[in-house]
Design an enzyme around this catalytic site. Structure first.
Site, short mmCIF file in Angstrom:
data_model
loop_
_atom_site.label_atom_id
_atom_site.label_comp_id
_atom_site.label_asym_id
_atom_site.label_seq_id
_atom_site.Cartn_x
_atom_site.Cartn_y
_atom_site.Cartn_z
N SER A 1 31.79 4.13 51.79
CA SER A 1 33.19 4.52 51.94
C SER A 1 33.22 5.91 52.55
O SER A 1 32.25 6.68 52.41
CB SER A 1 33.84 4.54 50.55
OG SER A 1 35.05 5.25 50.59
N TYR B 1 35.06 7.73 42.05
CA TYR B 1 34.79 6.92 43.24
C TYR B 1 34.01 7.74 44.28
O TYR B 1 33.01 7.25 44.83
CB TYR B 1 36.12 6.43 43.82
CG TYR B 1 35.97 5.37 44.89
CD1 TYR B 1 35.58 4.07 44.56
CD2 TYR B 1 36.20 5.66 46.23
CE1 TYR B 1 35.44 3.09 45.54
CE2 TYR B 1 36.07 4.68 47.21
CZ TYR B 1 35.69 3.41 46.86
OH TYR B 1 35.55 2.43 47.83
P1 NAP Z 1 38.33 -5.90 45.62
O1 NAP Z 1 39.19 -6.82 46.39
O2 NAP Z 1 38.87 -5.16 44.46
O3 NAP Z 1 37.02 -6.72 45.20
C1 NAP Z 1 36.03 -6.12 44.40
C2 NAP Z 1 34.94 -7.13 44.12
O4 NAP Z 1 33.96 -6.49 43.28
C3 NAP Z 1 35.45 -8.35 43.40
O5 NAP Z 1 34.86 -9.50 43.93
C4 NAP Z 1 34.98 -8.12 41.96
O6 NAP Z 1 34.69 -9.38 41.34
C5 NAP Z 1 33.68 -7.35 42.21
N1 NAP Z 1 33.23 -6.64 41.01
C6 NAP Z 1 33.84 -5.64 40.36
N2 NAP Z 1 33.14 -5.31 39.26
C7 NAP Z 1 32.06 -6.14 39.23
C8 NAP Z 1 30.97 -6.30 38.34
N3 NAP Z 1 30.83 -5.55 37.24
N4 NAP Z 1 30.04 -7.25 38.63
C9 NAP Z 1 30.17 -8.04 39.73
N5 NAP Z 1 31.18 -7.93 40.60
C10 NAP Z 1 32.12 -6.99 40.34
O7 NAP Z 1 37.74 -4.76 46.56
P2 NAP Z 1 37.25 -4.73 48.09
O8 NAP Z 1 38.20 -3.88 48.81
O9 NAP Z 1 36.90 -6.06 48.59
O10 NAP Z 1 35.93 -3.84 47.86
C11 NAP Z 1 34.63 -4.28 48.13
C12 NAP Z 1 33.75 -3.06 48.39
O11 NAP Z 1 34.26 -2.33 49.52
C13 NAP Z 1 33.72 -2.06 47.23
O12 NAP Z 1 32.42 -1.55 47.09
C14 NAP Z 1 34.65 -0.94 47.71
O13 NAP Z 1 34.37 0.27 47.10
C15 NAP Z 1 34.39 -0.97 49.19
N6 NAP Z 1 35.43 -0.35 50.01
C16 NAP Z 1 36.69 -0.90 50.06
C17 NAP Z 1 37.65 -0.29 50.85
C18 NAP Z 1 39.06 -0.81 50.95
O14 NAP Z 1 39.90 -0.16 51.59
N7 NAP Z 1 39.37 -1.97 50.39
C19 NAP Z 1 37.34 0.86 51.60
C20 NAP Z 1 36.04 1.37 51.54
C21 NAP Z 1 35.09 0.75 50.75
P3 NAP Z 1 34.97 -9.74 39.80
O15 NAP Z 1 36.13 -8.89 39.35
O16 NAP Z 1 35.23 -11.18 39.87
O17 NAP Z 1 33.68 -9.40 39.11
#
Ligand code: NAP
Length: 256
Positions: free
Chosen positions: A143, A156
């Site tokens: 990120s 974060y």
């Molecule tokens: P999201 O829609 O909130 O999805 C998060 C995923 O992580 C879900 O599938 C959740 O599955 C899983 N997760 C959370 N805790 C977990 C655990 N203890 N064990 C296994 N799985 C777990 O978020 P996203 O935006 O797709 O984010 C994915 C990645 O991209 C993250 O690392 C985030 O920091 C990064 N990111 C996102 C953005 C953005 O703007 N969205 C920007 C930069 C980086 P369950 O709840 O089913 O376990």
């Protein structure tokens, strides 16, 4: 034949958002995909939909903050498909968002458990499997927060900085043994995480208009790109989708 044919890809956090999009995209490119998350119903549904569309996918219940779960996940992938070619360390949390003195110590530490320890556990389990078979690719979802500071996001920012450090250190240690370690900083992506950020009302990211967020499918496309030979230029670093150069390399539209 696609470069993903007969390749095994494990994706954590595959129950929605970026992880789900990556699972669907890489399976469409021919990979055997193992979807991991805590929401078993969701990963089972997505895996079934991938299979129905002619792809190969398996769901595996896994809490990445538990070492034994991650160990079992990697073992299952190798058991099923005979090898592990790609690990996408994607699972991540941003909540609870709060300024440090208001933060809940348990919630703050849970983010460390998932965002840092979860990535470490993935590396710890995948690297020996990969080096034993000549190598593999590991993408750590990073990120802009890895290098930037944002109010209310101390947990974060600190954890994503730690992930970037893990990318750098493991690249130094294992590039010579065929491990391709790459971080991916996607910019803002239209997922549930951004919905939570908007709701918090804290810091400038929460003020962004949702129309500026990129679709998770673009991130999935970038993961596939980085798995290919072009990804070699970014080993040990965070590839950014926030720049026109990054977008152009993948074949995505420019930033504005
Ligand atoms: P999201 O829609 O909130 O999805 C998060 C995923 O992580 C879900 O599938 C959740 O599955 C899983 N997760 C959370 N805790 C977990 C655990 N203890 N064990 C296994 N799985 C777990 O978020 P996203 O935006 O797709 O984010 C994915 C990645 O991209 C993250 O690392 C985030 O920091 C990064 N990111 C996102 C953005 C953005 O703007 N969205 C920007 C930069 C980086 P369950 O709840 O089913 O376990």
């Amino acid at each position: 034949m696609s470069e993903f044919e007969n390749k095994t890809v494990v994706i954590t956090g595959a129950s929605r958002g970026i992880g789900e999009a990556a699972a669907r995209h890489l399976a469409a490119l021919g990979a055997n995909v193992v979807l991991a998350a805590r929401s078993v119903g969701d990963i089972e549904r997505i895996a079934a939909e991938i299979e129905k569309a002619g792809g190969k996918a398996t769901a595996f219940a896994c809490d990445v903050s538990r070492y034994d779960d991650v160990k079992a996940l990697i073992a299952r992938a190798v058991d099923l498909y005979g090898r592990l070619d790609v690990l996408v360390n994607n699972a991540g949390l941003i909540e609870p968002i709060a300024r440090l003195a208001d933060s809940d110590p348990e919630g703050w530490c849970q983010v460390v458990d998932v965002n840092v320890k979860g990535v470490y556990f993935g590396l710890r389990c995948a690297i020996p499997e990969m080096t034993a078979r000549g190598g593999g690719t590991i993408i750590n979802i990073s990120s802009g927060a890895a290098t930037g500071a944002l109010e209310g996001w101390s947990h974060y920012c600190a954890t994503k900085a730690a992930v970037l450090s893990l990318t750098r250190c493991t690249d130094k240690e294992y590039r010579g043994e065929g491990i391709r370690m790459i971080g991916l900083s996607p910019g803002t992506v239209k997922t549930e995480m951004q919905v939570a950020i908007k709701k918090s009302g804290v810091n400038p990211v929460s003020q962004l208009d949702p129309s500026v967020h990129i679709p998770p499918e673009w991130v999935a496309q970038t993961i596939a790109y980085l798995c290919g030979p072009e990804g070699d230029a970014y080993l040990g670093t965070d590839f950014s989708l926030k720049t026109d150069e990054g977008r152009a390399a993948v074949g995505l539209p420019a930033v504005s």
